[in-house]
Design an enzyme around this catalytic site. Sequence first.
Site, mmCIF file in Angstrom:
data_model
loop_
_atom_site.group_PDB
_atom_site.id
_atom_site.type_symbol
_atom_site.label_atom_id
_atom_site.label_comp_id
_atom_site.label_asym_id
_atom_site.label_seq_id
_atom_site.Cartn_x
_atom_site.Cartn_y
_atom_site.Cartn_z
ATOM 1 N N LYS A 44 -8.440 7.290 0.330
ATOM 2 C CA LYS A 44 -7.067 7.265 -0.207
ATOM 3 C C LYS A 44 -6.509 8.692 -0.280
ATOM 4 O O LYS A 44 -5.476 8.927 -0.894
ATOM 5 C CB LYS A 44 -7.068 6.671 -1.622
ATOM 6 N N LYS A 46 -7.545 10.876 -2.117
ATOM 7 C CA LYS A 46 -7.459 11.112 -3.562
ATOM 8 C C LYS A 46 -8.850 11.559 -3.984
ATOM 9 O O LYS A 46 -9.832 10.892 -3.673
ATOM 10 C CB LYS A 46 -7.091 9.776 -4.239
HETATM 11 N N1 C2G Z 1 -1.978 3.091 -15.662
HETATM 12 C C1 C2G Z 1 -1.062 2.758 -16.670
HETATM 13 N N2 C2G Z 1 -0.319 3.736 -17.238
HETATM 14 C C2 C2G Z 1 -0.459 5.029 -16.842
HETATM 15 C C3 C2G Z 1 -1.390 5.375 -15.840
HETATM 16 C C4 C2G Z 1 -2.153 4.373 -15.251
HETATM 17 O O1 C2G Z 1 -0.923 1.578 -17.040
HETATM 18 N N3 C2G Z 1 0.320 5.977 -17.437
HETATM 19 C C5 C2G Z 1 -2.756 2.001 -15.066
HETATM 20 C C6 C2G Z 1 -2.514 1.851 -13.573
HETATM 21 O O2 C2G Z 1 -1.338 1.080 -13.334
HETATM 22 C C7 C2G Z 1 -3.781 1.126 -13.112
HETATM 23 C C8 C2G Z 1 -4.847 1.678 -14.078
HETATM 24 O O3 C2G Z 1 -4.141 2.283 -15.188
HETATM 25 O O4 C2G Z 1 -3.646 -0.283 -13.318
HETATM 26 C C9 C2G Z 1 -5.750 2.711 -13.430
HETATM 27 O O5 C2G Z 1 -4.931 3.743 -12.937
HETATM 28 P P1 C2G Z 1 -5.529 4.675 -11.761
HETATM 29 O O6 C2G Z 1 -6.879 5.128 -12.133
HETATM 30 O O7 C2G Z 1 -4.473 5.669 -11.401
HETATM 31 O O8 C2G Z 1 -5.703 3.600 -10.604
HETATM 32 P P2 C2G Z 1 -5.087 3.658 -9.121
HETATM 33 O O9 C2G Z 1 -5.304 5.000 -8.551
HETATM 34 O O10 C2G Z 1 -3.726 3.109 -9.232
HETATM 35 O O11 C2G Z 1 -6.080 2.685 -8.314
HETATM 36 O O12 C2G Z 1 -7.136 -1.115 -5.681
HETATM 37 C C10 C2G Z 1 -6.289 -0.578 -6.671
HETATM 38 C C11 C2G Z 1 -6.601 0.875 -6.928
HETATM 39 O O13 C2G Z 1 -7.970 1.090 -7.188
HETATM 40 C C12 C2G Z 1 -5.766 1.357 -8.131
#
Ligand code: C2G
Length: 133
Positions: A44, A46
């Site tokens: 990704k 990332k």
């Molecule tokens: N999240 C949230 N509020 C934030 C930051 C994150 O509700 N201020 C939620 C995101 O929407 C997600 C979860 O926390 O549901 C985890 O966020 P990340 O670790 O950034 O996940 P992401 O990189 O979006 O990976 O297959 C899906 C991916 O693995 C999602």
Amino acid sequence: MKKVLTYGTYDLLHYGHINLLKRARDLGDYLIVGLSTDEFNASKHKEAYHSYENRKLILEAIRYVDEVIPENNWEQKIDDVINNNVDIFVMGDDWEGKFDFLKDYCEVVYLPRTVGVSTTKIKTDLFAGDKQS
Ligand code: C2G
């Protein structure tokens, strides 16, 4: 038992993550988190600060999380839902609509993101010498 599944990287754990995990867990009785592996994150473009093993250790210490499984690719979600007898799939609404294909297998819920916090913002603020605004 109503089983809930969500996915994420969960790097530099913050209150937005906790808010999501709590609300997801409150939708059922058992919460599984599909945690992005370091290899999947690389795909990704990332890079997490903490390793998969340490992000897993942290998540497993959270009262709302019952199980952590590896997220190795984009394609595993249907199998994860079926193999884990998942009733509800949950993601933050930054993913609104992206996983509607799972509606054939379980309920799909997108929860409002917590405004004002993100792993990226934490990194940016720290680099700039700023505190939480
Ligand atoms: N999240 C949230 N509020 C934030 C930051 C994150 O509700 N201020 C939620 C995101 O929407 C997600 C979860 O926390 O549901 C985890 O966020 P990340 O670790 O950034 O996940 P992401 O990189 O979006 O990976 O297959 C899906 C991916 O693995 C999602």
